[in-house]
Motif scaffolding. Structure first.
Motif, PDB file in Angstrom:
ATOM      1  N   ALA A 519     106.215  82.937 -94.903  1.00 45.14           N
ATOM      2  CA  ALA A 519     106.645  84.313 -94.634  1.00 45.14           C
ATOM      3  C   ALA A 519     107.613  84.347 -93.454  1.00 45.14           C
ATOM      4  N   ALA A 520     107.379  83.492 -92.464  1.00 45.31           N
ATOM      5  CA  ALA A 520     108.261  83.444 -91.301  1.00 45.31           C
ATOM      6  C   ALA A 520     109.661  82.986 -91.688  1.00 45.31           C
ATOM      7  N   VAL A 521     109.752  81.948 -92.509  1.00 43.45           N
ATOM      8  CA  VAL A 521     111.058  81.437 -92.943  1.00 43.45           C
ATOM      9  C   VAL A 521     111.813  82.508 -93.717  1.00 43.45           C
ATOM     10  N   LYS A 522     111.099  83.179 -94.629  1.00 42.98           N
ATOM     11  CA  LYS A 522     111.739  84.213 -95.458  1.00 42.98           C
ATOM     12  C   LYS A 522     112.314  85.330 -94.585  1.00 42.98           C
ATOM     13  N   PHE A 523     111.557  85.742 -93.566  1.00 40.91           N
ATOM     14  CA  PHE A 523     112.027  86.814 -92.679  1.00 40.91           C
ATOM     15  C   PHE A 523     113.176  86.334 -91.789  1.00 40.91           C
ATOM     16  N   LEU A 524     113.045  85.153 -91.214  1.00 39.62           N
ATOM     17  CA  LEU A 524     114.010  84.683 -90.221  1.00 39.62           C
ATOM     18  C   LEU A 524     115.358  84.315 -90.809  1.00 39.62           C
ATOM     19  N   GLU A 525     115.396  83.871 -92.045  1.00 39.74           N
ATOM     20  CA  GLU A 525     116.690  83.457 -92.633  1.00 39.74           C
ATOM     21  C   GLU A 525     117.701  84.597 -92.588  1.00 39.74           C
ATOM     22  N   ASP A 526     117.312  85.780 -93.026  1.00 41.76           N
ATOM     23  CA  ASP A 526     118.226  86.927 -92.990  1.00 41.76           C
ATOM     24  C   ASP A 526     118.400  87.447 -91.564  1.00 41.76           C
ATOM     25  N   TYR A 527     117.308  87.431 -90.808  1.00 37.32           N
ATOM     26  CA  TYR A 527     117.332  87.992 -89.457  1.00 37.32           C
ATOM     27  C   TYR A 527     118.290  87.219 -88.553  1.00 37.32           C
ATOM     28  N   VAL A 528     118.181  85.902 -88.552  1.00 37.67           N
ATOM     29  CA  VAL A 528     119.029  85.076 -87.681  1.00 37.67           C
ATOM     30  C   VAL A 528     120.486  85.157 -88.105  1.00 37.67           C
ATOM     31  N   GLU A 529     120.752  85.106 -89.384  1.00 38.80           N
ATOM     32  CA  GLU A 529     122.144  85.184 -89.857  1.00 38.80           C
ATOM     33  C   GLU A 529     122.774  86.515 -89.468  1.00 38.80           C
ATOM     34  N   THR A 530     122.009  87.591 -89.542  1.00 38.06           N
ATOM     35  CA  THR A 530     122.513  88.913 -89.153  1.00 38.06           C
ATOM     36  C   THR A 530     122.843  88.959 -87.661  1.00 38.06           C
ATOM     37  N   LEU A 531     121.969  88.371 -86.826  1.00 40.69           N
ATOM     38  CA  LEU A 531     122.233  88.323 -85.384  1.00 40.69           C
ATOM     39  C   LEU A 531     123.536  87.601 -85.082  1.00 40.69           C
ATOM     40  N   VAL A 532     123.742  86.451 -85.734  1.00 43.67           N
ATOM     41  CA  VAL A 532     124.942  85.639 -85.488  1.00 43.67           C
ATOM     42  C   VAL A 532     126.196  86.422 -85.844  1.00 43.67           C
ATOM     43  N   GLN A 533     126.158  87.103 -86.981  1.00 42.47           N
ATOM     44  CA  GLN A 533     127.337  87.840 -87.423  1.00 42.47           C
ATOM     45  C   GLN A 533     127.610  89.054 -86.539  1.00 42.47           C
ATOM     46  N   LYS A 534     126.557  89.727 -86.089  1.00 43.31           N
ATOM     47  CA  LYS A 534     126.724  90.974 -85.339  1.00 43.31           C
ATOM     48  C   LYS A 534     127.156  90.759 -83.897  1.00 43.31           C
ATOM     49  N   TYR A 535     126.604  89.711 -83.226  1.00 48.28           N
ATOM     50  CA  TYR A 535     126.794  89.606 -81.782  1.00 48.28           C
ATOM     51  C   TYR A 535     127.809  88.552 -81.342  1.00 48.28           C
ATOM     52  N   GLN A 536     128.219  87.674 -82.225  1.00 51.20           N
ATOM     53  CA  GLN A 536     129.234  86.677 -81.875  1.00 51.20           C
ATOM     54  C   GLN A 536     128.903  85.979 -80.546  1.00 51.20           C
ATOM     55  N   SER A 547     118.283  76.531 -83.307  1.00 48.23           N
ATOM     56  CA  SER A 547     117.211  75.579 -82.991  1.00 48.23           C
ATOM     57  C   SER A 547     115.843  76.186 -83.296  1.00 48.23           C
ATOM     58  N   MET A 548     115.707  77.495 -83.035  1.00 49.92           N
ATOM     59  CA  MET A 548     114.443  78.169 -83.366  1.00 49.92           C
ATOM     60  C   MET A 548     114.267  78.281 -84.882  1.00 49.92           C
ATOM     61  N   MET A 549     115.383  78.501 -85.587  1.00 49.58           N
ATOM     62  CA  MET A 549     115.319  78.523 -87.049  1.00 49.58           C
ATOM     63  C   MET A 549     114.919  77.156 -87.587  1.00 49.58           C
ATOM     64  N   LYS A 550     115.454  76.121 -86.979  1.00 48.81           N
ATOM     65  CA  LYS A 550     115.085  74.746 -87.355  1.00 48.81           C
ATOM     66  C   LYS A 550     113.582  74.521 -87.183  1.00 48.81           C
ATOM     67  N   GLN A 551     113.023  75.032 -86.079  1.00 48.25           N
ATOM     68  CA  GLN A 551     111.588  74.874 -85.836  1.00 48.25           C
ATOM     69  C   GLN A 551     110.769  75.584 -86.907  1.00 48.25           C
ATOM     70  N   ALA A 552     111.252  76.768 -87.342  1.00 47.74           N
ATOM     71  CA  ALA A 552     110.548  77.504 -88.402  1.00 47.74           C
ATOM     72  C   ALA A 552     110.535  76.706 -89.695  1.00 47.74           C
ATOM     73  N   TYR A 553     111.687  76.081 -90.015  1.00 53.97           N
ATOM     74  CA  TYR A 553     111.754  75.218 -91.208  1.00 53.97           C
ATOM     75  C   TYR A 553     110.799  74.037 -91.067  1.00 53.97           C
ATOM     76  N   VAL A 565     120.530  72.887 -90.888  1.00 56.74           N
ATOM     77  CA  VAL A 565     120.610  73.569 -89.592  1.00 56.74           C
ATOM     78  C   VAL A 565     121.034  72.590 -88.502  1.00 56.74           C
ATOM     79  N   GLU A 566     120.546  71.379 -88.555  1.00 59.48           N
ATOM     80  CA  GLU A 566     120.949  70.364 -87.572  1.00 59.48           C
ATOM     81  C   GLU A 566     122.451  70.139 -87.607  1.00 59.48           C
ATOM     82  N   THR A 567     123.038  70.102 -88.812  1.00 58.81           N
ATOM     83  CA  THR A 567     124.486  69.946 -88.953  1.00 58.81           C
ATOM     84  C   THR A 567     125.216  71.130 -88.330  1.00 58.81           C
TER      85      THR A 567
END
Length: 575
Positions: A519-536, A547-553, A565-567
């Motif tokens: 459930a964490a991976v499913k939520f974070l995939e969209d959440y993290v990508e949205t943060l990256v796009q919005k805040y630059q 790195s936190m997304m990598k830990q979730a995986y 993610v490492e790449t």
């Protein structure tokens, strides 16, 4: 009468109940304390004096003002004996402290035994007295401030100074000589008589060699009221920010280099603080967490007792500024500084309230009822005298008086409404106490009772209180509800951008413990990508996020996604 000495001169210290006219003087109490210390009979002295204090205070509804001075000296003497019990402290220096009500009071009042290395503090005072006895007599407040700051390794102001640092081996004696010259010679921007020991602590913490202070005297002079302009006088290095070169890489980290080459916010704040302190101005370096990145600014005392906060803060997204107390190395906030400017703390009743607090501290274990009486008297004298409220709370907790504890907090909410951060800290502590005692429902009500106190601009308080409730839900075993509550919190606009990083880290940790990694991976995939796009974010910040997304995986065993993610993280190093 009081039998103070036997025939050999060793203290018997027989404190007896007697009429006021037979009471000992402050000088006699200090003399007796010195004799107890010299004879190695601290326990006997503590027992006699606390018994005397308990007897006197328990007999009256309120200690007469004419007695309070002597009783508070006895309380301070008890604390000094307690300090000397388990430490081999320099006898001559302790007797010197006991030779003056003022020195004894300042030493006991300023010292923080929980964080200060008491033996080292006394060693520094001993060394300063040995080398400059007249100077220490005249500038005792300064000597004490240096002792409680330099009793431990002096911390760097920030972690982005680079690898080329000046060697800083300045000894307390050299530091004392510099500031004594500064105040005696009229070079300082504030008069010595206008600065307390607690304010001098924010002057003498200068983690630089003496050469930097001397450079500042020659090159960074300015008017006290305009010291805030020092921050913007350092040209901002946009290239370093854009290239995520957050650590200094322009040679040796000196004030001169910063002035000539410019810097980012940490360098602007550092330059402002060090130059201010070099001229005797109490000053603080602050950091804060914003949406796009972290930031640094500073505050300085622009007139006795009044601070100019938020120089270089820029905008309202940094709700709270965090600094380090030079004496304790503990975190403090800009709200803590604002409280110290509370005018009631400078009133005529402040000394009496301080004396009541000393007695409460000394009697807390032996006679908690008398201690409670003194704490209540102190906060009656000064309504916003926070240490008295905290002492009363400690006593009520020790007595398991949970109903009175909640009643006290209701009173406190009315008195400290101006300082919601103080109320939030108190609410969290009381809530935790009630939970441990099995009063979970009451614990929740204490937190919820702050809803009408906090304003919309105090999101960091709301943040901590919401987390407190989520942790309570998790502790009750309802992990699914706790996870969903945390997801809602993460999606709240007020915790967006860089402010969400701490929540993400907690979310990854919590879902690993609960086994809800899918459930964490499913939520974070969209959440993290949205943060990256919005805040630059700058590349280093984005790398932390991935790195936190990598830990979730990793928690979920998704090795292929981990590799992707490492790449991505590796590519960010060259962006």
């Amino acid at each position: 009468m009081y039998g103070w000495l036997n025939q050999s001169g060793v203290v018997l210290g027989v404190f007896l109940a007697c009429s006021v006219w037979a009471a000992p003087t402050a000088e006699q109490i200090r003399k007796a304390t010195g004799d107890y210390f010299s004879a190695g009979k601290q326990d006997e002295g503590i027992e006699k004096m606390t018994g005397y204090l308990s007897q006197r205070i328990s007999r009256v509804s309120r200690v007469p003002s004419r007695e309070m001075g002597v009783l508070s000296v006895a309380g301070e003497c008890v604390e000094l004996l307690e300090l000397s019990k388990s430490r081999s402290l320099e006898e001559d220096t302790l007797l010197w402290l006991l030779g003056s009500d003022v020195r004894l009071h300042l030493f006991i009042d300023v010292l923080d035994p929980a964080h200060d290395h008491v033996k080292r503090v006394v060693e520094i005072l001993t060394m300063l007295r040995s080398e400059d006895p007249r100077g220490v007599e005249t500038y005792f407040d300064l000597a004490l401030a240096i002792a409680v700051v330099m009793d431990k390794p002096v911390r760097k102001m920030h972690r982005q100074m680079g690898k080329n640092l000046l060697t800083n081996r300045t000894e307390p004696l050299i530091r004392f000589a510099y500031f004594k010259r500064l105040f005696a010679g009229g070079i300082s921007k504030l008069d010595y008589k206008d600065l307390s020991v607690r304010e001098l602590i924010f002057v003498v913490h200068v983690p630089v060699p003496l050469s930097e202070l001397e450079w500042s005297l020659q090159n960074a002079d300015g008017k006290l009221g305009k010291w805030g302009e020092k921050y913007s006088s350092i040209q901002y290095d946009h290239d370093r920010l854009n290239q995520s070169r957050f650590s200094w890489d322009n040679g040796t980290y000196t004030l001169n280099a910063i002035r000539n080459q410019g810097g980012i916010c940490v360098d602007q704040a550092y330059f402002s603080v060090i130059t201010a302190r070099s001229f005797g101005i109490p000053c603080l370096y602050f950091r804060g967490i914003g949406e796009s990145c972290n930031h640094a600014w500073f505050a300085f005392m622009e007139r006795p007792g009044e601070w100019h906060l938020g120089i270089g803060r820029y905008g309202s997204e940094y709700t709270t500024g965090y600094a380090v107390n030079p004496q304790t190395n503990m975190q403090m906030t800009d709200h803590d500084v604002a409280y110290t400017c509370e005018r009631s703390l400078q009133s005529d009743d402040a000394d009496r309230a301080e004396s009541d607090l000393v007695l409460a501290r000394v009697l807390k274990e032996r006679d908690p009822d008398s201690a409670l009486k003194c704490a209540k008297e102190a906060r009656t004298l000064i309504k916003r005298f926070l240490p008295a409220w905290e002492m009363e709370r400690e006593i009520l907790i020790s007595q398991q008086e949970y109903d009175l504890l909640q009643k006290q907090f209701d009173e406190k909410k009315d008195v400290f409404r101006k300082y919601p951060y103080i109320l939030a800290d108190s609410a969290k502590l009381i809530s935790q106490t009630l939970k441990k005692a099995g009063h979970a429902e009451e614990a929740t009500l204490v937190i919820k009772s702050l809803a009408g106190v906090l304003g919309d601009d105090q999101e960091d308080l709301t943040y901590s209180l919401e987390l407190e409730e989520i942790e309570r839900i998790a502790a009750s075993g309802n992990m699914k509800k706790a996870r969903r509550e945390l997801e809602q919190m993460m999606e709240s606009p007020q915790y967006g951008g860089n402010k969400s990083f701490g929540l993400i880290s907690k979310y990854v940790e919590m879902t690993k413990k609960s086994g809800e990694t899918a459930a964490a991976v499913k939520f974070l995939e969209d959440y993290v990508e949205t943060l990256v796009q919005k805040y630059q974010f700058p590349s280093s910040y984005e790398a932390r996020l991935w790195s936190m997304m990598k830990q979730a995986y990793q928690n979920n065993g998704d090795l292929a996604d981990m590799a992707k993610v490492e790449t991505r993280i590796e590519r960010l190093k060259y962006r």
